[in-house]
Enzyme design. Structure first.
Site, PDB file in Angstrom:
ATOM      1  N   ILE A  89       1.256  74.328  23.299  1.00 33.34           N
ATOM      2  CA  ILE A  89       0.406  74.184  24.476  1.00 33.34           C
ATOM      3  C   ILE A  89       0.216  75.536  25.148  1.00 33.34           C
ATOM      4  CG2 ILE A  89       2.427  73.528  25.870  1.00 33.34           C
ATOM      5  CD1 ILE A  89       0.554  71.691  27.527  1.00 33.34           C
ATOM      6  N   CYS A  90      -0.933  75.698  25.799  1.00 32.81           N
ATOM      7  CA  CYS A  90      -1.251  76.846  26.644  1.00 32.81           C
ATOM      8  C   CYS A  90      -1.394  78.115  25.799  1.00 32.81           C
ATOM      9  CB  CYS A  90      -0.195  76.986  27.743  1.00 32.81           C
ATOM     10  SG  CYS A  90      -0.636  78.127  29.070  1.00 32.81           S
ATOM     11  N   ALA A  91      -0.537  79.097  25.980  1.00 30.40           N
ATOM     12  CA  ALA A  91      -0.584  80.334  25.199  1.00 30.40           C
ATOM     13  C   ALA A  91       0.076  80.178  23.838  1.00 30.40           C
ATOM     14  CB  ALA A  91       0.091  81.465  25.974  1.00 30.40           C
ATOM     15  N   PHE A 137      -4.948  77.724  26.080  1.00 29.78           N
ATOM     16  CA  PHE A 137      -5.404  78.318  27.332  1.00 29.78           C
ATOM     17  C   PHE A 137      -6.484  79.329  26.955  1.00 29.78           C
ATOM     18  CE2 PHE A 137      -5.305  80.923  31.116  1.00 29.78           C
ATOM     19  CZ  PHE A 137      -5.074  79.995  32.121  1.00 29.78           C
TER      20      PHE A 137
END
Length: 184
Positions: free
Chosen positions: A101-103, A122
């Site tokens: 998730i995200c980075a 992200f």
């Protein structure tokens, strides 16, 4: 019982890590939280979390899934860790789940697990030019085979629920989600 490894590195995103750990455990999934080094790990917002054990000890067994929380510089530390890359490759080669998730989807890309796949992250952490065949999505959660990615802290709950559904089924997902009292 399904088992999940969540490695934590200094600079991890607290919402993403704790939300996933909490919801998976509510679903009866065995979650092992492992620090890249021994001792507490500090999140990107300076919140310390004490892992269950160090990554070297956690690698003594097998898992059904590995989940990478984002946050910076946590995702950079995960990407630089050879043990993380090796386990990601081993899980993928054995037909098990990898999730980020995200980075942290950039860690999956660096391990070669996003080539020819659809994924999200992200904004700015995945580049279709650098990852051959990557189709970048803006969806909150994207699953392509046994690779699951998500966008950021605001999508952490949806991400965790998708992981639950994949590991133990939609009935358990709906049971856990119902107890959360999320708006419809």
């Amino acid at each position: 019982m399904a088992s999940v490894l969540i490695p934590l590195a200094d600079g991890f995103e607290e919402i993403e890590a704790v939300t996933v750990i909490d919801l998976l455990r509510r679903a009866g999934i065995e979650v092992v939280v492992a620090g890249l080094a021994d001792g507490p790990v500090r999140g990107s917002h300076d919140i310390p979390v004490t892992p269950d054990l160090g990554l070297d000890d956690a690698l003594a067994r097998d898992y059904d899934m590995m989940v990478l929380p984002g946050g910076m510089p946590g995702a950079d530390h995960l990407e630089a860790d050879e043990r993380v890359r090796e386990l990601l490759t081993r899980l993928a080669n054995s037909g098990r789940f990898t999730a980020a998730i995200c980075a942290a989807p950039k860690v999956l890309a660096a391990a070669g697990l996003l080539e020819g796949r659809r994924a999200t992250s992200f904004p700015g952490f995945l580049d279709p030019v650098q990852t051959p065949g990557l189709t970048l999505s803006e969806d909150p959660v994207v699953q392509d085979g046994r690779v699951i990615t998500s966008r950021g802290p605001g999508t952490a709950m949806d991400f965790a629920l998708a992981l639950i559904e994949n590991l133990v089924g939609s009935d358990v997902r709906h049971e856990v989600e119902g107890r959360l009292q999320r708006p419809g």
